[in-house]
Design a protein around this motif. Sequence first.
Motif, PDB file in Angstrom:
ATOM      1  N   PHE A 184       0.832  -1.203   0.000  1.00 19.77           N
ATOM      2  CA  PHE A 184       0.000   0.000   0.000  1.00 19.77           C
ATOM      3  C   PHE A 184       0.868   1.256   0.000  1.00 19.77           C
ATOM      4  O   PHE A 184       0.586   2.223  -0.723  1.00 19.77           O
ATOM      5  CB  PHE A 184      -0.932  -0.016   1.215  1.00 19.77           C
ATOM      6  N   LEU A 185       1.942   1.247   0.772  1.00 22.99           N
ATOM      7  CA  LEU A 185       2.855   2.390   0.818  1.00 22.99           C
ATOM      8  C   LEU A 185       3.547   2.582  -0.531  1.00 22.99           C
ATOM      9  O   LEU A 185       3.725   3.723  -0.979  1.00 22.99           O
ATOM     10  CB  LEU A 185       3.890   2.175   1.930  1.00 22.99           C
ATOM     11  N   LYS A 186       3.938   1.473  -1.168  1.00 23.33           N
ATOM     12  CA  LYS A 186       4.590   1.570  -2.476  1.00 23.33           C
ATOM     13  C   LYS A 186       3.639   2.147  -3.517  1.00 23.33           C
ATOM     14  O   LYS A 186       4.048   2.944  -4.361  1.00 23.33           O
ATOM     15  CB  LYS A 186       5.095   0.202  -2.925  1.00 23.33           C
ATOM     16  N   ILE A 187       2.382   1.779  -3.447  1.00 20.69           N
ATOM     17  CA  ILE A 187       1.395   2.327  -4.402  1.00 20.69           C
ATOM     18  C   ILE A 187       1.217   3.825  -4.159  1.00 20.69           C
ATOM     19  O   ILE A 187       1.151   4.605  -5.114  1.00 20.69           O
ATOM     20  CB  ILE A 187       0.063   1.561  -4.269  1.00 20.69           C
ATOM     21  N   LEU A 188       1.153   4.225  -2.906  1.00 23.34           N
ATOM     22  CA  LEU A 188       1.016   5.656  -2.610  1.00 23.34           C
ATOM     23  C   LEU A 188       2.252   6.444  -3.045  1.00 23.34           C
ATOM     24  O   LEU A 188       2.133   7.563  -3.559  1.00 23.34           O
ATOM     25  CB  LEU A 188       0.750   5.864  -1.123  1.00 23.34           C
ATOM     26  N   LEU A 189       3.431   5.871  -2.854  1.00 20.24           N
ATOM     27  CA  LEU A 189       4.654   6.546  -3.296  1.00 20.24           C
ATOM     28  C   LEU A 189       4.716   6.636  -4.818  1.00 20.24           C
ATOM     29  O   LEU A 189       5.163   7.642  -5.374  1.00 20.24           O
ATOM     30  CB  LEU A 189       5.889   5.830  -2.744  1.00 20.24           C
ATOM     31  N   THR A 190       4.260   5.594  -5.498  1.00 22.46           N
ATOM     32  CA  THR A 190       4.209   5.635  -6.963  1.00 22.46           C
ATOM     33  C   THR A 190       3.208   6.689  -7.425  1.00 22.46           C
ATOM     34  O   THR A 190       3.463   7.423  -8.386  1.00 22.46           O
ATOM     35  CB  THR A 190       3.838   4.256  -7.524  1.00 22.46           C
ATOM     36  N   ALA A 191       2.069   6.793  -6.742  1.00 21.77           N
ATOM     37  CA  ALA A 191       1.079   7.816  -7.084  1.00 21.77           C
ATOM     38  C   ALA A 191       1.661   9.214  -6.880  1.00 21.77           C
ATOM     39  O   ALA A 191       1.430  10.121  -7.695  1.00 21.77           O
ATOM     40  CB  ALA A 191      -0.180   7.630  -6.245  1.00 21.77           C
ATOM     41  N   LEU A 192       2.427   9.391  -5.821  1.00 20.15           N
ATOM     42  CA  LEU A 192       3.097  10.668  -5.579  1.00 20.15           C
ATOM     43  C   LEU A 192       4.072  10.987  -6.711  1.00 20.15           C
ATOM     44  O   LEU A 192       4.122  12.122  -7.203  1.00 20.15           O
ATOM     45  CB  LEU A 192       3.823  10.640  -4.234  1.00 20.15           C
ATOM     46  N   TYR A 239      -5.645  13.274  -7.515  1.00 16.99           N
ATOM     47  CA  TYR A 239      -5.006  12.303  -6.640  1.00 16.99           C
ATOM     48  C   TYR A 239      -5.607  10.906  -6.792  1.00 16.99           C
ATOM     49  O   TYR A 239      -4.887   9.909  -6.785  1.00 16.99           O
ATOM     50  CB  TYR A 239      -5.093  12.759  -5.184  1.00 16.99           C
ATOM     51  N   ILE A 286      -3.627   7.474  -7.999  1.00 12.95           N
ATOM     52  CA  ILE A 286      -3.603   6.191  -7.282  1.00 12.95           C
ATOM     53  C   ILE A 286      -4.046   5.064  -8.208  1.00 12.95           C
ATOM     54  O   ILE A 286      -3.444   3.981  -8.207  1.00 12.95           O
ATOM     55  CB  ILE A 286      -4.486   6.278  -6.020  1.00 12.95           C
ATOM     56  N   ARG A 313      10.804   6.108  -8.316  1.00 11.42           N
ATOM     57  CA  ARG A 313      10.390   4.961  -7.511  1.00 11.42           C
ATOM     58  C   ARG A 313      11.587   4.330  -6.800  1.00 11.42           C
ATOM     59  O   ARG A 313      11.484   3.952  -5.636  1.00 11.42           O
ATOM     60  CB  ARG A 313       9.681   3.920  -8.374  1.00 11.42           C
TER      61      ARG A 313
END
Length: 119
Positions: free
Chosen positions: A4-12, A29, A33, A103
Amino acid sequence: MKTFLKILLTALAVIILAKILPGVSVGGYGAAIIVAIVIALLNMFVRPILIFFTLPATIVTLGLFLFVINACIILLADKLVDGFAVSGFFAALLFSVLLSVFRSALFTLLNDDNKSIEN
């Protein structure tokens, strides 16, 4: 939790790159995501198939053809996600290279934080 954190960082990273690069836009946003999830799924399922079928070209170009595969993944994500647009192949190529760099940097920070907590 780590996924979940990796997906949020990728979205950022997607949001930051959409603001920096001309030819790339993201609707918001939520769209970022969804783009991160779609890119993760495409990398998980479609990318290995593309690599397998283009293995001779990848070998001849000493791995540089993988950049083309990454750009194709970004263009496919553009077609699948409303609110995410890439203007062309070269914009997708530049976006995919910079997304990989972002990433890597963000995931390294994530791993460094985990190591300091464990010690």
